[in-house]
Design a protein around this motif. Structure first.
Motif, mmCIF file in Angstrom:
data_model
loop_
_atom_site.group_PDB
_atom_site.id
_atom_site.type_symbol
_atom_site.label_atom_id
_atom_site.label_comp_id
_atom_site.label_asym_id
_atom_site.label_seq_id
_atom_site.Cartn_x
_atom_site.Cartn_y
_atom_site.Cartn_z
ATOM 1 N N UNK A 63 21.712 37.803 -1.583
ATOM 2 C CA UNK A 63 20.727 36.756 -2.185
ATOM 3 C C UNK A 63 19.150 37.148 -2.563
ATOM 4 N N UNK A 64 18.903 38.551 -2.016
ATOM 5 C CA UNK A 64 17.463 38.806 -2.176
ATOM 6 C C UNK A 64 17.748 40.051 -3.277
ATOM 7 N N UNK A 65 18.754 40.181 -3.978
ATOM 8 C CA UNK A 65 18.985 41.374 -4.916
ATOM 9 C C UNK A 65 17.944 41.426 -5.990
ATOM 10 N N UNK A 66 17.619 40.254 -6.614
ATOM 11 C CA UNK A 66 16.819 40.216 -7.875
ATOM 12 C C UNK A 66 15.468 40.623 -7.295
ATOM 13 N N UNK A 67 14.921 40.128 -6.323
ATOM 14 C CA UNK A 67 13.637 40.395 -5.540
ATOM 15 C C UNK A 67 13.457 41.678 -5.246
ATOM 16 N N UNK A 68 14.613 42.345 -4.502
ATOM 17 C CA UNK A 68 14.413 43.563 -4.204
ATOM 18 C C UNK A 68 14.455 44.601 -5.427
ATOM 19 N N UNK A 69 15.254 44.242 -6.431
ATOM 20 C CA UNK A 69 15.050 44.971 -7.731
ATOM 21 C C UNK A 69 13.732 44.980 -8.247
ATOM 22 N N UNK A 70 13.080 43.878 -8.137
ATOM 23 C CA UNK A 70 11.850 43.775 -8.564
ATOM 24 C C UNK A 70 10.750 44.520 -7.958
ATOM 25 N N UNK A 71 10.887 44.573 -6.404
ATOM 26 C CA UNK A 71 10.125 45.334 -5.563
ATOM 27 C C UNK A 71 10.287 46.725 -6.115
ATOM 28 N N UNK B 11 21.012 39.794 6.242
ATOM 29 C CA UNK B 11 20.193 38.915 5.321
ATOM 30 C C UNK B 11 21.201 37.981 4.524
ATOM 31 N N UNK B 12 22.348 38.846 4.030
ATOM 32 C CA UNK B 12 23.287 37.856 3.508
ATOM 33 C C UNK B 12 23.708 36.678 4.306
ATOM 34 N N UNK B 13 23.958 36.789 5.439
ATOM 35 C CA UNK B 13 24.522 35.900 6.268
ATOM 36 C C UNK B 13 23.576 35.088 6.913
ATOM 37 N N UNK B 14 22.349 35.662 7.752
ATOM 38 C CA UNK B 14 21.223 34.881 8.206
ATOM 39 C C UNK B 14 20.224 34.178 7.330
ATOM 40 N N UNK C 275 10.551 47.978 14.623
ATOM 41 C CA UNK C 275 12.131 48.571 14.982
ATOM 42 C C UNK C 275 12.551 49.571 13.925
ATOM 43 N N UNK C 276 13.900 49.774 13.936
ATOM 44 C CA UNK C 276 14.200 50.969 13.389
ATOM 45 C C UNK C 276 14.371 50.841 11.693
ATOM 46 N N UNK C 277 13.978 50.026 11.166
ATOM 47 C CA UNK C 277 14.237 49.838 9.526
ATOM 48 C C UNK C 277 13.206 50.665 8.809
ATOM 49 N N UNK C 278 13.583 51.428 7.812
ATOM 50 C CA UNK C 278 12.851 52.268 6.998
ATOM 51 C C UNK C 278 11.594 51.563 6.426
ATOM 52 N N UNK C 279 10.642 52.359 6.094
ATOM 53 C CA UNK C 279 9.582 51.970 5.589
ATOM 54 C C UNK C 279 9.675 51.147 4.408
ATOM 55 N N UNK C 280 10.682 51.720 3.451
ATOM 56 C CA UNK C 280 10.792 51.065 2.112
ATOM 57 C C UNK C 280 11.273 49.527 2.402
ATOM 58 N N UNK C 281 11.885 49.302 3.383
ATOM 59 C CA UNK C 281 12.323 47.753 3.702
ATOM 60 C C UNK C 281 11.267 46.976 4.474
ATOM 61 N N UNK C 282 10.179 47.800 5.142
ATOM 62 C CA UNK C 282 9.155 47.023 5.678
ATOM 63 C C UNK C 282 8.177 46.549 4.636
ATOM 64 N N UNK C 283 8.198 47.491 3.651
ATOM 65 C CA UNK C 283 7.470 47.236 2.486
ATOM 66 C C UNK C 283 7.904 46.077 1.666
ATOM 67 N N UNK C 284 9.260 46.001 1.686
ATOM 68 C CA UNK C 284 9.941 44.962 0.921
ATOM 69 C C UNK C 284 9.843 43.404 1.583
ATOM 70 N N UNK C 285 9.657 43.641 2.898
ATOM 71 C CA UNK C 285 9.549 42.256 3.680
ATOM 72 C C UNK C 285 7.997 41.741 3.302
ATOM 73 N N UNK C 286 7.277 42.747 3.470
ATOM 74 C CA UNK C 286 5.917 42.254 3.184
ATOM 75 C C UNK C 286 5.658 41.679 1.910
ATOM 76 N N UNK C 287 6.576 42.441 0.861
ATOM 77 C CA UNK C 287 6.479 41.971 -0.706
ATOM 78 C C UNK C 287 6.867 40.624 -0.648
ATOM 79 N N UNK C 288 8.280 40.323 0.223
ATOM 80 C CA UNK C 288 8.600 38.812 0.015
ATOM 81 C C UNK C 288 7.544 37.782 0.887
ATOM 82 N N UNK D 272 10.440 33.931 0.836
ATOM 83 C CA UNK D 272 11.444 33.818 1.912
ATOM 84 C C UNK D 272 12.284 32.583 1.820
ATOM 85 N N UNK D 273 11.802 31.507 1.369
ATOM 86 C CA UNK D 273 12.382 30.336 1.238
ATOM 87 C C UNK D 273 13.442 30.153 0.227
ATOM 88 N N UNK D 274 13.735 31.217 -0.518
ATOM 89 C CA UNK D 274 14.580 31.234 -1.656
ATOM 90 C C UNK D 274 15.984 31.658 -1.067
#
Length: 299
Positions: free
Chosen positions: A228-236, A263-266, A278-291, A297-299
């Motif tokens: 569900x977040x693939x388009x946003x992740x690719x843009x990030x 995130x696909x389920x939740x 938590x143990x998430x990589x910096x790349x994903x921390x940055x993605x969450x900030x981007x969202x 996040x409502x999409x």
């Protein structure tokens, strides 16, 4: 460690047809490389193709030109997941170099997958083995390389990809193999961001790779859907492409799939308790900030 199921023995005349098919493409380009290590795709000490310091020469491999011809004539993009699945089944050691035994192994798996389709899959392997003598006269087991190739071409992508989709464990092993085969060199445990992005767009657009062992089902709204977040992740990721030295480690590669599965389920509820500590990589921390910054996040 995930292990593919062992296949029953195939008819001798089909084995000969596989050898003939390998020789056909070896006539286009074959190379000799150092012997494989016991765990080549996961070993940073594996010897790279063309290493002039290696005194030992191992078995023959199909080279890049031969493999391009093979996949082109199958109607398969060499950078597709289907081509990668064939490499996974054959446990290739080097990108664009396929050992003779790896070629034969991949073809055998494809043929048994086609057998399952022909006999209203799934069939137990014990049943297949018990009736092998009656299958020798069917079209599933070609006697000549030309007939063998046509058999493969009839449903190659579905045949080889079916093994990667049989369980969450198989999907994960295939996903990690993609990293190991495509990393920048046997001596570096990283992918370029460009290569990682290309592969992520393929993997994360297929729902079968997003299921988890604990909860293989997904909500009706996202079943059989890309992440569900693939388009946003690719843009990030595109926004980071200009950053010098951006590479993807194997650890980050692994956690991106885990993040996508969660995130696909939740959905957006996952981010309510997201903690950068938590143990998430910096790349994903940055993605969450981007969202959050872009109110996505409502999409």
């Amino acid at each position: 460690m995930f292990a593919l199921e062992e296949l029953p023995r195939i008819p001798d005349f089909t084995e000969r047809a596989i050898c003939e098919l390998f020789e056909l493409y070896a006539s286009i380009e074959s190379v000799q490389l150092p012997p494989q290590s016991s765990d080549a795709t996961n070993s940073s000490s594996a010897t790279a193709p063309g290493n002039i310091f290696s005194a030992e020469r191992g078995p023959r491999y199909l080279g890049p030109r031969a493999l391009v011809r093979f996949f082109t004539e199958l109607g398969v993009d060499m950078r597709s997941l289907a081509a990668l699945a064939f490499a996974w089944l054959g446990r290739w050691q080097y990108p664009c170099h396929c050992r003779e035994e790896g070629f034969a192994r991949g073809v055998r798996y494809a043929l048994w997958a086609l057998d399952r389709r022909q006999h209203n899959e799934p069939r137990r392997w014990e049943q297949v083995q018990a009736t092998c003598s009656t299958l020798l006269e069917t079209s599933i087991w070609p006697r000549e390389s030309t007939a063998l190739f046509e058999r493969l071409r009839s449903a190659f992508p579905d045949a080889v990809l079916s093994y990667t989709q049989r369980s969450a464990e198989a999907a994960l092993d295939f996903y990690l193999f993609a990293f190991d085969l495509n990393r920048q060199s046997p001596y570096r445990r990283s992918l370029s961001l460009t290569d990682a992005r290309y592969l992520w767009k393929q993997f994360l657009s297929e729902s079968c790779y997003l299921a988890t062992p604990a909860s293989p089902g997904t909500p009706a709204g996202v079943a059989n859907q890309p992440w569900r977040y693939l388009e946003h992740f690719d843009a990030y990721l595109e926004s980071r492409c200009g950053m010098a030295g951006t590479i993807i480690s194997r650890d980050t590669w692994y956690w991106v799939l885990m993040f996508a599965r969660e995130t696909q389920v939740a959905g957006s509820s996952f981010f309510a308790n997201y903690n950068q500590g938590d143990a998430w990589p910096v790349l994903l921390d940055g993605f969450v900030e981007y969202l959050r910054e872009n109110k996505l996040l409502s999409s």
